[in-house]
Structure formats: structure tokens, C-alpha cells
Write a protein that holds these residues in place. Structure first.
Motif, PDB file in Angstrom:
ATOM      1  N   GLU A 172     -44.589 -23.181  64.169  1.00 26.11           N
ATOM      2  CA  GLU A 172     -45.643 -23.450  65.142  1.00 26.11           C
ATOM      3  C   GLU A 172     -45.762 -24.949  65.383  1.00 26.11           C
ATOM      4  O   GLU A 172     -45.495 -25.768  64.505  1.00 26.11           O
ATOM      5  CB  GLU A 172     -46.989 -22.903  64.642  1.00 26.11           C
ATOM      6  N   PHE A 173     -46.173 -25.298  66.576  1.00 26.22           N
ATOM      7  CA  PHE A 173     -46.455 -26.691  66.918  1.00 26.22           C
ATOM      8  C   PHE A 173     -47.501 -26.682  68.012  1.00 26.22           C
ATOM      9  O   PHE A 173     -47.214 -26.374  69.165  1.00 26.22           O
ATOM     10  CB  PHE A 173     -45.194 -27.417  67.389  1.00 26.22           C
ATOM     11  N   ASN A 174     -48.746 -26.982  67.628  1.00 25.39           N
ATOM     12  CA  ASN A 174     -49.849 -26.975  68.571  1.00 25.39           C
ATOM     13  C   ASN A 174     -49.954 -28.351  69.216  1.00 25.39           C
ATOM     14  O   ASN A 174     -50.210 -29.342  68.538  1.00 25.39           O
ATOM     15  CB  ASN A 174     -51.159 -26.616  67.851  1.00 25.39           C
ATOM     16  N   ILE A 175     -49.744 -28.420  70.514  1.00 29.30           N
ATOM     17  CA  ILE A 175     -49.748 -29.709  71.204  1.00 29.30           C
ATOM     18  C   ILE A 175     -51.100 -30.393  71.071  1.00 29.30           C
ATOM     19  O   ILE A 175     -51.186 -31.612  70.903  1.00 29.30           O
ATOM     20  CB  ILE A 175     -49.395 -29.530  72.696  1.00 29.30           C
ATOM     21  N   LYS A 176     -52.183 -29.635  71.092  1.00 23.46           N
ATOM     22  CA  LYS A 176     -53.513 -30.229  71.068  1.00 23.46           C
ATOM     23  C   LYS A 176     -53.828 -30.838  69.718  1.00 23.46           C
ATOM     24  O   LYS A 176     -54.354 -31.952  69.625  1.00 23.46           O
ATOM     25  CB  LYS A 176     -54.566 -29.169  71.427  1.00 23.46           C
ATOM     26  N   THR A 177     -53.514 -30.117  68.629  1.00 28.40           N
ATOM     27  CA  THR A 177     -53.857 -30.596  67.295  1.00 28.40           C
ATOM     28  C   THR A 177     -52.657 -31.088  66.523  1.00 28.40           C
ATOM     29  O   THR A 177     -52.803 -31.654  65.457  1.00 28.40           O
ATOM     30  CB  THR A 177     -54.533 -29.474  66.478  1.00 28.40           C
ATOM     31  N   GLY A 178     -51.452 -30.873  67.033  1.00 28.17           N
ATOM     32  CA  GLY A 178     -50.262 -31.267  66.301  1.00 28.17           C
ATOM     33  C   GLY A 178     -49.406 -32.249  67.062  1.00 28.17           C
ATOM     34  O   GLY A 178     -48.196 -32.173  66.992  1.00 28.17           O
ATOM     35  N   SER A 179     -50.048 -33.137  67.805  1.00 28.85           N
ATOM     36  CA  SER A 179     -49.275 -34.091  68.590  1.00 28.85           C
ATOM     37  C   SER A 179     -48.460 -34.985  67.679  1.00 28.85           C
ATOM     38  O   SER A 179     -48.707 -35.073  66.480  1.00 28.85           O
ATOM     39  CB  SER A 179     -50.205 -34.952  69.446  1.00 28.85           C
ATOM     40  N   ILE A 180     -47.481 -35.660  68.261  1.00 28.03           N
ATOM     41  CA  ILE A 180     -46.618 -36.529  67.481  1.00 28.03           C
ATOM     42  C   ILE A 180     -47.436 -37.574  66.727  1.00 28.03           C
ATOM     43  O   ILE A 180     -47.155 -37.892  65.588  1.00 28.03           O
ATOM     44  CB  ILE A 180     -45.582 -37.224  68.392  1.00 28.03           C
ATOM     45  N   LYS A 181     -48.497 -38.108  67.378  1.00 27.71           N
ATOM     46  CA  LYS A 181     -49.327 -39.108  66.707  1.00 27.71           C
ATOM     47  C   LYS A 181     -50.112 -38.500  65.554  1.00 27.71           C
ATOM     48  O   LYS A 181     -50.228 -39.081  64.477  1.00 27.71           O
ATOM     49  CB  LYS A 181     -50.295 -39.746  67.722  1.00 27.71           C
TER      50      LYS A 181
END
Length: 274
Positions: A172-181
Motif C-alpha cells: 500500500e502507498f497512500n498519497i495523502k498520508t504516505g507522501s515521499i516527504k
């Protein structure tokens, strides 16, 4: 310019709250506690090592805005001792993985410019170094392909990876909570996570496809599925876990007098190898 504080309180939120930290500065003298935070990131994680039953309680982070912003988490510590999960062998850091999942990325319409990250070594560079952000929108598909439909969580848990850093283990990779930053907070755990995935690709079977359950009568259910295509052929058998409910009536969810409640059978589970 706001301050984020971690606090611990009793079962009643905000009552007798003890301040544990202010931003990354620790207020508590308990050396087992620390705040994980990466410069420029948006996540402040309270980490407690060598947890004991006395650590149980309600923890919450609070930003001193007006009104304050709070997020609560309850920590429960079990006394029961569980058998330690057998650790899976992890590849050494200097071992190059051959896990190339470009074909999966193509099927999920990952752009050509981002397909270079459809290899586990390049994913480590992308996440570990905090770039490239131009492919961030496509990382949910890339990470899903990387996990390859396998459950890597047992290895990740045994490797000591914090729960908030286990999204990659689940594909999984959540863009909202798992951004690169934001994920830079978990940077120290990227290498063991990808090591678990690299090992799991060749040792853990894929999840079955087309899972379905049809009731035949009052006492029989037909469960069916299709085996997933797996080039490593590590599947030996399936285990079907069946949970029997004690009761399910119109009164379900309502409270019963203690004498009547004893008449109902507790739910229980059985496992069957097929």
C-alpha cells in the motif's frame, strides 16, 4: 509557529495528562521514549521501546492551535506471552535483488518515465532518498506490484518495523498520508522492509483469486477460489479458517442479563487444510 506535544492520560481523555514531548524535545525523563521526525516532514511519531504493562493508557498528540487539534490513540499491553515468530532470512544489504515487476506496472498503466522504479532496487533509491516526486502519484500502483500479492507483514513485524511504517509490507502507498516527504520519517526502515519483500517474493505464496462463498443449505457452505499464477511455485496447501458464531438474532448487538448471556455459545474458530 505551533508546538506539537505528545501526552499520556488516563481512561478519561484530558484528565491528569502528562506531557511527554514538545516537538522533538523530550519532556519526560523516560529514556525509552523518543519522537521520530524528519526535517520537513509532517509526522511526529512517539516511539516506546521495551514496553511494559505500565505503559498502557491513552496517548494523544496535540497542536496548540485555537482550538487545539488532538488525535487520540489507546495503547493496550497484553500480559500473555506469545510464541516468537520465526524470523525469515533477510538478504544482506549488499545483495542485489532480481525482483523486477515492470510487466505488472505496465498492466497498471504506470507511465514509461516511471517504469524505471518497477524494480526493487530503484524503489529503495526513490523512497530512501525522498525522490522523485514526479512519480509520487504512481507509487500506489508501483508499490502494489512490488508486493506481488503476498503477505510480507510477518517478516516486517519480526524485523521490528513500526506499524506506521508497514504500508509497503502490505503493498500500500497512500498519497495523502504516505507522501515521499512524510515517508522520510520511516527512511531508516526502508532497507529491512524491502529485504523482507525480496525474500518473500521467493518464499511466500500469493493470495488466491476469485474467493467466493455460497450457502448451500443451513449447515453447508461452498467455498471456492482460483490459485494465483506463481512462477516460484511455493504453494503447498491452503488453510481455511472457519469461525462459528454463537448466535445471530434480531437481538444481536444488544445487552443481555448475565444469567441469559451464559446460555449463548462463544464464537470459536477451526482450521482445515485442503
Amino acid at each position: 509557529d505551533f508546538t506539537l506535544m505528545w501526552k499520556k492520560t488516563s481512561k478519561i481523555p484530558n484528565r491528569d495528562a502528562t506531557v511527554l514531548s514538545a516537538n522533538t524535545h523530550m519532556v519526560t525523563s523516560d529514556k525509552r521514549m523518543q519522537v521520530m521526525h524528519a526535517t520537513g516532514g509532517q509526522v511526529y511519531v512517539l516511539k516506546i521501546t521495551n514496553v511494559t504493562v505500565f505503559d498502557a493508557g491513552i496517548y494523544f498528540c496535540e497542536v496548540n492551535t485555537d482550538p487545539p487539534i488532538r488525535a487520540f490513540r489507546e495503547l493496550t499491553v497484553l500480559r500473555r506471552q506469545y510464541r516468537k515468530v520465526q524470523k525469515l532470512p533477510l538478504p544482506s544489504s549488499d545483495t542485489n535483488s532480481s525482483h523486477n515487476f515492470t510487466s505488472c506496472c505496465v498492466s497498471k498503466n504506470v507511465s514509461t518515465s516511471c517504469q524505471q522504479y518497477c524494480h526493487i532496487d530503484f524503489v529503495m533509491d526513490a523512497i530512501g532518498l525522498g525522490k522523485p516526486e514526479e512519480c509520487e502519484d504512481e507509487f500506489p500502483s508501483i508499490v502494489s506490484c512490488m508486493a506481488d500479492g503476498r503477505n510480507h507483514m510477518p517478516c516486517c513485524v519480526d524485523a521490528g518495523i513500526p506499524e506506521m511504517c508497514t504500508d509497503l509490507c502490505k503493498g500500500e502507498f497512500n498519497i495523502k498520508t504516505g507522501s515521499i516527504k512524510v515517508i522520510s520519517t520511516c527512511r531508516d526502515y526502508v532497507e529491512p522492509t524491502l529485504s523482507c519483500i525480496a525474500t518473500g517474493i521467493e518464499t511466500i505464496p500469493k493470495q488466491p483469486l476469485g474467493m467466493a462463498a455460497d450457502a448451500l443449505n443451513d449447515t453447508a457452505i461452498l467455498v471456492s477460489w482460483l490459485p494465483a499464477h506463481d512462477e516460484y511455485e511455493v504453494r503447498d496447501h491452503y488453510v481455511v479458517n472457519i469461525t462459528f458464531m454463537g448466535f445471530l438474532t434480531k437481538e444481536f448487538g444488544k445487552s443481555f442479563p448475565s444469567k441469559n448471556a451464559k446460555k449463548f455459545r462463544e464464537p470459536f474458530s477451526t482450521s482445515h487444510i485442503v
